[in-house]
Design a protein around this motif. Structure first.
Motif, PDB file in Angstrom:
ATOM      1  N   PRO A  33     -24.227  -1.671   0.769  1.00  0.00           N
ATOM      2  CA  PRO A  33     -25.590  -1.744   1.302  1.00  0.00           C
ATOM      3  C   PRO A  33     -25.688  -1.008   2.635  1.00  0.00           C
ATOM      4  N   GLU A  34     -26.921  -0.702   3.037  1.00  0.00           N
ATOM      5  CA  GLU A  34     -27.158  -0.187   4.382  1.00  0.00           C
ATOM      6  C   GLU A  34     -27.174  -1.371   5.340  1.00  0.00           C
ATOM      7  N   LEU A  35     -26.997  -1.087   6.611  1.00  0.00           N
ATOM      8  CA  LEU A  35     -27.129  -2.166   7.582  1.00  0.00           C
ATOM      9  C   LEU A  35     -28.575  -2.657   7.595  1.00  0.00           C
ATOM     10  N   PRO A  36     -28.821  -3.950   7.742  1.00  0.00           N
ATOM     11  CA  PRO A  36     -27.887  -5.011   8.087  1.00  0.00           C
ATOM     12  C   PRO A  36     -27.257  -5.685   6.871  1.00  0.00           C
TER      13      PRO A  36
ATOM     14  N   PRO B 147     -29.694 -30.269   1.547  1.00  0.00           N
ATOM     15  CA  PRO B 147     -28.560 -29.370   1.785  1.00  0.00           C
ATOM     16  C   PRO B 147     -28.819 -28.016   1.123  1.00  0.00           C
ATOM     17  N   GLU B 148     -28.604 -26.956   1.880  1.00  0.00           N
ATOM     18  CA  GLU B 148     -28.903 -25.623   1.363  1.00  0.00           C
ATOM     19  C   GLU B 148     -27.747 -24.674   1.649  1.00  0.00           C
ATOM     20  N   ALA B 149     -27.327 -23.937   0.627  1.00  0.00           N
ATOM     21  CA  ALA B 149     -26.337 -22.877   0.807  1.00  0.00           C
ATOM     22  C   ALA B 149     -27.068 -21.551   0.937  1.00  0.00           C
ATOM     23  N   ILE B 150     -26.548 -20.681   1.793  1.00  0.00           N
ATOM     24  CA  ILE B 150     -27.172 -19.381   2.027  1.00  0.00           C
ATOM     25  C   ILE B 150     -26.143 -18.293   1.777  1.00  0.00           C
ATOM     26  N   LEU B 151     -26.538 -17.309   0.948  1.00  0.00           N
ATOM     27  CA  LEU B 151     -25.644 -16.197   0.641  1.00  0.00           C
ATOM     28  C   LEU B 151     -26.363 -14.905   0.978  1.00  0.00           C
ATOM     29  N   THR B 152     -26.061 -14.354   2.140  1.00  0.00           N
ATOM     30  CA  THR B 152     -26.668 -13.093   2.545  1.00  0.00           C
ATOM     31  C   THR B 152     -25.750 -12.405   3.526  1.00  0.00           C
ATOM     32  N   SER B 153     -26.204 -11.276   4.058  1.00  0.00           N
ATOM     33  CA  SER B 153     -25.438 -10.618   5.113  1.00  0.00           C
ATOM     34  C   SER B 153     -25.467 -11.499   6.353  1.00  0.00           C
TER      35      SER B 153
ATOM     36  N   TYR C   6     -11.243 -14.529   8.188  1.00  0.00           N
ATOM     37  CA  TYR C   6     -12.265 -15.369   7.578  1.00  0.00           C
ATOM     38  C   TYR C   6     -12.539 -16.576   8.464  1.00  0.00           C
ATOM     39  N   LEU C   7     -13.761 -17.115   8.324  1.00  0.00           N
ATOM     40  CA  LEU C   7     -14.129 -18.305   9.080  1.00  0.00           C
ATOM     41  C   LEU C   7     -13.956 -19.534   8.200  1.00  0.00           C
ATOM     42  N   PRO C   8     -13.427 -20.630   8.748  1.00  0.00           N
ATOM     43  CA  PRO C   8     -13.303 -21.837   7.933  1.00  0.00           C
ATOM     44  C   PRO C   8     -14.667 -22.433   7.604  1.00  0.00           C
ATOM     45  N   PHE C   9     -14.674 -23.293   6.603  1.00  0.00           N
ATOM     46  CA  PHE C   9     -15.889 -23.963   6.109  1.00  0.00           C
ATOM     47  C   PHE C   9     -16.703 -24.548   7.270  1.00  0.00           C
ATOM     48  N   GLU C  10     -16.071 -25.310   8.136  1.00  0.00           N
ATOM     49  CA  GLU C  10     -16.785 -26.007   9.203  1.00  0.00           C
ATOM     50  C   GLU C  10     -17.465 -25.024  10.158  1.00  0.00           C
ATOM     51  N   ALA C  11     -16.860 -23.858  10.344  1.00  0.00           N
ATOM     52  CA  ALA C  11     -17.434 -22.877  11.272  1.00  0.00           C
ATOM     53  C   ALA C  11     -18.671 -22.204  10.697  1.00  0.00           C
ATOM     54  N   ARG C  12     -18.889 -22.368   9.386  1.00  0.00           N
ATOM     55  CA  ARG C  12     -20.066 -21.754   8.750  1.00  0.00           C
ATOM     56  C   ARG C  12     -21.126 -22.803   8.401  1.00  0.00           C
ATOM     57  N   ARG C  13     -20.991 -23.971   8.958  1.00  0.00           N
ATOM     58  CA  ARG C  13     -22.006 -25.018   8.785  1.00  0.00           C
ATOM     59  C   ARG C  13     -22.936 -25.010   9.987  1.00  0.00           C
ATOM     60  N   LEU C  14     -24.223 -25.244   9.745  1.00  0.00           N
ATOM     61  CA  LEU C  14     -25.193 -25.379  10.830  1.00  0.00           C
ATOM     62  C   LEU C  14     -26.277 -26.324  10.317  1.00  0.00           C
ATOM     63  N   GLY C  15     -26.292 -27.531  10.843  1.00  0.00           N
ATOM     64  CA  GLY C  15     -27.269 -28.508  10.368  1.00  0.00           C
ATOM     65  C   GLY C  15     -27.092 -28.747   8.881  1.00  0.00           C
ATOM     66  N   ARG C  16     -28.171 -28.571   8.118  1.00  0.00           N
ATOM     67  CA  ARG C  16     -28.107 -28.816   6.672  1.00  0.00           C
ATOM     68  C   ARG C  16     -27.644 -27.582   5.903  1.00  0.00           C
ATOM     69  N   PHE C  17     -27.327 -26.501   6.626  1.00  0.00           N
ATOM     70  CA  PHE C  17     -27.012 -25.237   5.962  1.00  0.00           C
ATOM     71  C   PHE C  17     -25.506 -24.991   5.870  1.00  0.00           C
ATOM     72  N   LEU C  18     -25.122 -24.308   4.800  1.00  0.00           N
ATOM     73  CA  LEU C  18     -23.785 -23.744   4.667  1.00  0.00           C
ATOM     74  C   LEU C  18     -23.949 -22.243   4.412  1.00  0.00           C
ATOM     75  N   PHE C  19     -23.393 -21.428   5.285  1.00  0.00           N
ATOM     76  CA  PHE C  19     -23.410 -19.978   5.100  1.00  0.00           C
ATOM     77  C   PHE C  19     -22.149 -19.598   4.338  1.00  0.00           C
ATOM     78  N   LEU C  20     -22.336 -19.107   3.114  1.00  0.00           N
ATOM     79  CA  LEU C  20     -21.197 -18.863   2.229  1.00  0.00           C
ATOM     80  C   LEU C  20     -20.399 -17.622   2.593  1.00  0.00           C
TER      81      LEU C  20
ATOM     82  N   ALA D 196     -28.511 -13.677   8.458  1.00  0.00           N
ATOM     83  CA  ALA D 196     -28.432 -15.110   8.764  1.00  0.00           C
ATOM     84  C   ALA D 196     -26.974 -15.537   8.653  1.00  0.00           C
ATOM     85  N   GLY D 197     -26.507 -16.295   9.623  1.00  0.00           N
ATOM     86  CA  GLY D 197     -25.144 -16.800   9.550  1.00  0.00           C
ATOM     87  C   GLY D 197     -24.273 -16.263  10.662  1.00  0.00           C
ATOM     88  N   MET D 198     -22.957 -16.256  10.389  1.00  0.00           N
ATOM     89  CA  MET D 198     -21.975 -15.920  11.419  1.00  0.00           C
ATOM     90  C   MET D 198     -21.122 -14.754  10.939  1.00  0.00           C
TER      91      MET D 198
END
Ligand SMILES: [Zn+2]
Length: 464
Positions: free
Chosen positions: A426-429, A139-145, A157-171, A149-151
């Protein structure tokens, strides 16, 4: 192709710059396939000294591959002529992917997920905790723009389940971390504690911001077994804030969409080349600009049957490790003491000597109380900085220390002004550019064009 003619290291110093013998890594096969059957490299064939010549010499005779050239030639020019491109797309083995960023950074690439995963797995062996912990199933959490990566979701805001993809959680679903509210960051902490990731992959500036919140709010947060920093240049400030709340091993993973995983930081703090998946050629700064231990790198990828990237100018500067083998014992390929930052972030002293992003960061990060900064060169001898400060510190003292830090980097003739900012976005992205030249700098003028000899430096690591 780039007009520069990057050079190879001509003195092999002990085992530190060793490569596997020709045939043991992908240098020979990759070059010969690229020249024989990849359209983008047909014009290079006349430059190749040919089979039977030393492989490093063969590579050294070829130009650098610039991002603009990739964009101009298009994706299909980098696919071997005997591959069935349409069948690959139809089966899902390959797909187009657009790199994000400013216009001059954007390129459409060909993405092969299977190759990307294999490149990533190979990089994990370069850090002992990563080799134990990262299995590709953890299981891996990802914290980025979310543009990296992510949604993305800028309204609400997006609920927890909407930010899950396979073993990943996009915080995170927001592009600008300065817009994060305390409630949003509390949600991230709650989700980390609930999800209990084995690994956390993070953009360092984003994790630094969350770490500052955790420290101030005195929150308890679960400790992953490993934290991987990637996506952007990690400042010493980021490390300081992250270390206040996270005790897990931190490692920097360096690569790009075009090149996969190129370097991975080991447990001794050096970066080792992912030799099973890439070749790296080094072109040093001239002595006048601080060479030869600092220079840019050209990356050639291995083992990707669909997409041949040869001598790609990835746009970053590195500092070679000047002392013997790394304490961790790994010695294959290049060993780096540090990433020095983007070539396009190089500024100049009033006398015209190159200053890397890392040199600026080393100096300004020593000023306690600075939470964020951006340095701009606005004229030959004029520099301005914006700094965001911790609530408790005295602005005038920080301003003075920041100015003195920058004067120590750029020299006595530098005119430095410092302004206090509330927060810096930050600059985009979603990547911070901590240092910017606002005047033209010709990158090709910074690098050696002829052979360079490297000798062991007796002064120790970090002092070339
Ligand atoms: Zn090492």
């Amino acid at each position: 192709m780039s007009e520069s003619q990057p050079v190879q290291l001509t003195a092999i110093n002990g085992t530190r710059f060793s490569r596997p013998a020709p045939g043991r890594d992908g240098s020979l096969d990759t070059l010969e396939t690229a020249l024989a059957s990849v359209p983008a490299y047909q014009s290079w064939r006349k430059l190749d000294p040919g089979p039977g010549t030393d492989i490093d010499h063969r590579y050294s005779r070829l130009p650098a591959l610039a991002k603009g050239t990739m964009r101009a030639l298009g994706v299909r020019a980098f696919v071997p002529s005997d591959q069935d491109f349409d069948a690959g797309m139809a089966s899902g083995a390959i797909e187009y992917v657009q790199t994000s960023g400013s216009t001059d950074e954007q390129v459409t690439n060909l993405w092969c997920q299977e190759w990307w995963n294999a490149s990533e797995r190979a990089s994990w062996r370069l850090h002992s905790r990563a080799a134990q912990t990262l299995t590709g199933a953890q299981p891996e959490a990802i914290l980025t723009s979310p543009l990296c990566a992510g949604m993305p979701c800028e309204t609400g805001y997006l609920p927890f389940e909407a930010r899950r993809l396979g073993r990943f959680l996009f915080l995170n679903e927001k592009i600008d971390p300065t817009e994060w509210t305390p409630e949003h960051m509390d949600r991230m902490v709650d989700e980390l504690n609930r999800f209990r990731p084995q690994s956390l992959e993070a953009n360092p500036s984003f994790l630094a911001r969350l770490s500052q919140h955790i420290a101030r709010a005195r929150r308890k947060v679960v400790q992953p077994r490993m934290i991987i920093l990637t996506y952007e240049y990690p400042s010493l400030l980021h490390y300081r804030f992250i270390r206040e709340v996270f005790s897990a091993p931190l490692a920097s993973s360096y690569g790009s969409t075009e090149c996969g995983y190129v370097f991975m930081e080991c447990e001794a703090g050096r970066l080792h080349q992912n030799t099973a998946f890439c070749r790296v050629d080094f072109q040093p700064f001239t002595a006048a600009h601080g060479g030869p231990w600092v220079g840019r790198i050209l990356v050639t990828t291995f083992n990707n049957p669909w997409y041949f990237v040869v001598r790609f100018d990835i746009g970053d500067l590195v500092r070679l490790e000047p002392q013997g083998a790394c304490p961790c014992g790994r010695s294959e390929g290049l060993t780096l003491a540090a990433i020095e930052g983007r070539v396009k972030n190089v500024t100049l002293t009033p006398e015209g000597k190159a200053v890397t992003q890392r040199q600026v960061d080393d100096a300004i990060s020593q000023v306690m109380g600075i939470e964020q900064y951006e340095v701009r060169q606005i004229g030959r001898n004029q520099y301005e900085a914006s700094i965001a400060l911790a609530p408790s510190c005295a602005p005038s003292a920080c301003e003075k220390q920041a100015r003195e830090a920058l004067e120590s980097v750029y020299g006595g003739g530098a005119k430095v002004s410092v302004a206090i900012a509330r927060a810096l976005s930050p600059e985009l992205p979603g990547k911070y550019r901590l240092v910017k030249p606002l005047l033209p700098v010709d990158p090709d003028s910074l690098f050696e064009r002829g052979p360079v000899s490297l000798k062991a430096d007796p002064r120790g690591p970090g002092c070339p």
